[in-house]
Motif scaffolding. Structure first.
Motif, PDB file in Angstrom:
ATOM      1  N   SER A   1      -1.474   7.563  -2.976  1.00  0.00           N
ATOM      2  CA  SER A   1      -2.291   7.087  -1.858  1.00  0.00           C
ATOM      3  C   SER A   1      -3.778   7.282  -2.164  1.00  0.00           C
ATOM      4  CB  SER A   1      -1.928   7.857  -0.593  1.00  0.00           C
ATOM      5  OG  SER A   1      -2.425   9.190  -0.671  1.00  0.00           O
TER       6      SER A   1
ATOM      7  N   CYS B   1       0.949   5.260   1.243  1.00  0.00           N
ATOM      8  CA  CYS B   1       0.350   6.163   2.219  1.00  0.00           C
ATOM      9  C   CYS B   1       0.999   7.534   2.143  1.00  0.00           C
ATOM     10  CB  CYS B   1       0.556   5.636   3.641  1.00  0.00           C
ATOM     11  SG  CYS B   1      -0.150   4.012   3.945  1.00  0.00           S
TER      12      CYS B   1
ATOM     13  N   ILE C   1       0.833  -1.198   0.000  1.00  0.00           N
ATOM     14  CA  ILE C   1       0.000   0.000   0.000  1.00  0.00           C
ATOM     15  C   ILE C   1       0.871   1.253   0.000  1.00  0.00           C
ATOM     16  CG2 ILE C   1      -1.953  -1.171   1.078  1.00  0.00           C
ATOM     17  CD1 ILE C   1      -1.177   0.156   3.728  1.00  0.00           C
TER      18      ILE C   1
ATOM     19  N   TRP D   1     -10.235  -1.386   6.085  1.00  0.00           N
ATOM     20  CA  TRP D   1      -9.898  -2.675   6.696  1.00  0.00           C
ATOM     21  C   TRP D   1     -11.181  -3.354   7.163  1.00  0.00           C
ATOM     22  CZ3 TRP D   1      -4.746  -4.278   7.676  1.00  0.00           C
ATOM     23  CH2 TRP D   1      -3.771  -3.322   7.347  1.00  0.00           C
TER      24      TRP D   1
ATOM     25  N   THR E   1     -10.303   4.510  -2.248  1.00  0.00           N
ATOM     26  CA  THR E   1      -9.759   3.209  -2.632  1.00  0.00           C
ATOM     27  C   THR E   1     -10.887   2.248  -2.967  1.00  0.00           C
ATOM     28  OG1 THR E   1      -8.360   1.356  -1.945  1.00  0.00           O
ATOM     29  CG2 THR E   1      -9.665   2.387  -0.218  1.00  0.00           C
TER      30      THR E   1
ATOM     31  N   HIS F   1      -7.107   3.883   3.771  1.00  0.00           N
ATOM     32  CA  HIS F   1      -7.246   2.453   3.483  1.00  0.00           C
ATOM     33  C   HIS F   1      -8.359   1.858   4.352  1.00  0.00           C
ATOM     34  CE1 HIS F   1      -3.723   2.358   0.934  1.00  0.00           C
ATOM     35  NE2 HIS F   1      -3.126   3.128   1.826  1.00  0.00           N
TER      36      HIS F   1
ATOM     37  N   GLN G   1     -11.856   2.624   8.423  1.00  0.00           N
ATOM     38  CA  GLN G   1     -10.968   3.305   7.481  1.00  0.00           C
ATOM     39  C   GLN G   1      -9.852   3.926   8.285  1.00  0.00           C
ATOM     40  OE1 GLN G   1     -12.612   5.642   4.225  1.00  0.00           O
ATOM     41  NE2 GLN G   1     -11.164   7.270   4.723  1.00  0.00           N
TER      42      GLN G   1
END
Length: 143
Positions: free
Chosen positions: A64, A9, A7, A120, A71, A118, A113
């Motif tokens: 990112s 960031c 990922i 999860w 995303t 991102h 988030q």
């Protein structure tokens, strides 16, 4: 073969701090660009799985979620106690998108988030079901 999420960031060092606080990540190593200190690559271990990450590098197309407007990917993390991990992640700065709840497919799940954009899904398998059993339950739920 192995699948390892990688990922990007904005402020990857801060993201590492978040993953340590929220999910108990352990940093294996990081490489920083000489001079700028920008994070070029880091590897973490979370619950026996590897996660790789880096700062944004627009010249290489490494952007990112903040830079691209979100995303389409959700990282799925199995945990022992969904409620406790959600609380821990929220305290570390995550936004709860879906509160913990038992699901018809045999799991307790929640979605958060992280502060870096991102998503999860945190999950605990409560019941092992076949694909057919999950489909039947979903049809019963919706139909």
């Amino acid at each position: 073969m192995k699948l390892i999420p990688y990922i990007v960031c904005r402020d990857a060092p801060a993201a590492i701090d978040f993953y340590v606080a929220a999910f108990g990540a352990v940093e294996d190593f990081r490489m920083t660009e000489p001079g700028s200190g920008k994070l070029g690559h880091a590897e973490l271990e979370i619950g026996g799985a590897r996660l790789m990450l880096a700062d944004e590098w627009p010249d290489f197309g490494a952007l990112s979620p903040d830079s691209i407007g979100g995303t389409a990917v959700t990282l799925y993390l199995q945990v022992e106690d969904v409620d406790a991990v959600v609380a821990q992640a929220e305290q570390a700065g995550a936004m709860v998108l879906r509160a913990p709840a038992d699901q018809s497919f045999g799991e307790r799940t929640a979605t958060v988030q992280d502060p870096f954009g991102h998503r999860w899904m945190l999950a605990k398998v409560k019941e092992v079901l076949t694909g057919e059993e999950m489909q039947k339950r979903w049809e019963a739920e919706v139909g």
